[in-house]
Design a protein around this motif. Structure first.
Motif, short mmCIF file in Angstrom:
data_model
loop_
_atom_site.label_atom_id
_atom_site.label_comp_id
_atom_site.label_asym_id
_atom_site.label_seq_id
_atom_site.Cartn_x
_atom_site.Cartn_y
_atom_site.Cartn_z
N ASP A 28 0.96 -1.67 -0.39
CA ASP A 28 -0.30 0.10 0.12
C ASP A 28 0.36 0.87 -0.30
OD1 ASP A 28 -2.42 -1.45 0.03
OD2 ASP A 28 -2.71 -0.85 2.20
N ILE A 29 1.95 1.44 0.54
CA ILE A 29 2.67 2.47 0.62
C ILE A 29 3.07 2.38 -0.57
CG2 ILE A 29 5.11 3.44 1.71
CD1 ILE A 29 4.20 2.00 4.82
N ARG A 30 3.76 1.47 -1.15
CA ARG A 30 4.59 1.55 -1.95
C ARG A 30 3.74 2.30 -3.61
NH1 ARG A 30 9.47 -1.88 -3.53
NH2 ARG A 30 9.66 -2.70 -1.29
N ARG A 31 2.12 2.02 -3.43
CA ARG A 31 1.43 2.63 -4.35
C ARG A 31 1.31 3.64 -3.63
NH1 ARG A 31 -3.91 2.97 -3.74
NH2 ARG A 31 -3.93 1.96 -1.85
N LEU A 32 1.01 4.19 -3.33
CA LEU A 32 0.61 5.44 -2.90
C LEU A 32 1.73 6.72 -2.89
CD1 LEU A 32 -1.33 4.89 0.85
CD2 LEU A 32 -1.93 6.35 -1.29
N GLN A 33 3.05 6.04 -2.49
CA GLN A 33 4.48 6.83 -3.18
C GLN A 33 4.22 6.83 -4.94
OE1 GLN A 33 7.15 4.85 -1.66
NE2 GLN A 33 7.26 5.90 0.36
N TYR A 34 3.88 5.85 -5.26
CA TYR A 34 3.79 6.20 -7.15
C TYR A 34 2.76 6.81 -7.66
CZ TYR A 34 2.87 4.96 -12.08
OH TYR A 34 2.68 4.95 -13.22
N GLU A 35 1.61 6.81 -6.85
CA GLU A 35 0.63 8.02 -6.78
C GLU A 35 0.60 9.29 -6.87
OE1 GLU A 35 -3.11 6.74 -4.77
OE2 GLU A 35 -3.07 4.30 -6.41
N LEU A 36 1.68 9.53 -5.49
CA LEU A 36 1.78 10.97 -5.27
C LEU A 36 2.90 11.75 -6.18
CD1 LEU A 36 2.06 13.10 -3.16
CD2 LEU A 36 3.78 12.24 -2.28
#
Length: 57
Positions: A28-36
């Motif tokens: 989830d953290i990796r996905r959110l970092q990518y989206e950011l």
């Protein structure tokens, strides 16, 4: 089944579930970092396209 064996099994199950939960959080953290990163890039492109143009509001 002895109490020690039951405790060891319970501890193993909790450790496995904890590991799966941590892996899920990491994804989830990796996905959110990518989206950011995507939002930042989109904003910078949008902002760069509008520099020098003045609003007529």
């Amino acid at each position: 089944m002895s109490l020690d064996l039951a405790f060891d099994i319970a501890l193993s199950l909790l450790s496995a579930l904890g590991g799966l939960w941590l892996r899920s959080l990491n994804e989830d953290i990796r996905r959110l970092q990518y989206e950011l990163t995507q939002v930042r890039q989109d904003y910078q492109r949008h902002d760069a396209g509008h520099q020098g143009q003045h609003s007529t509001y």
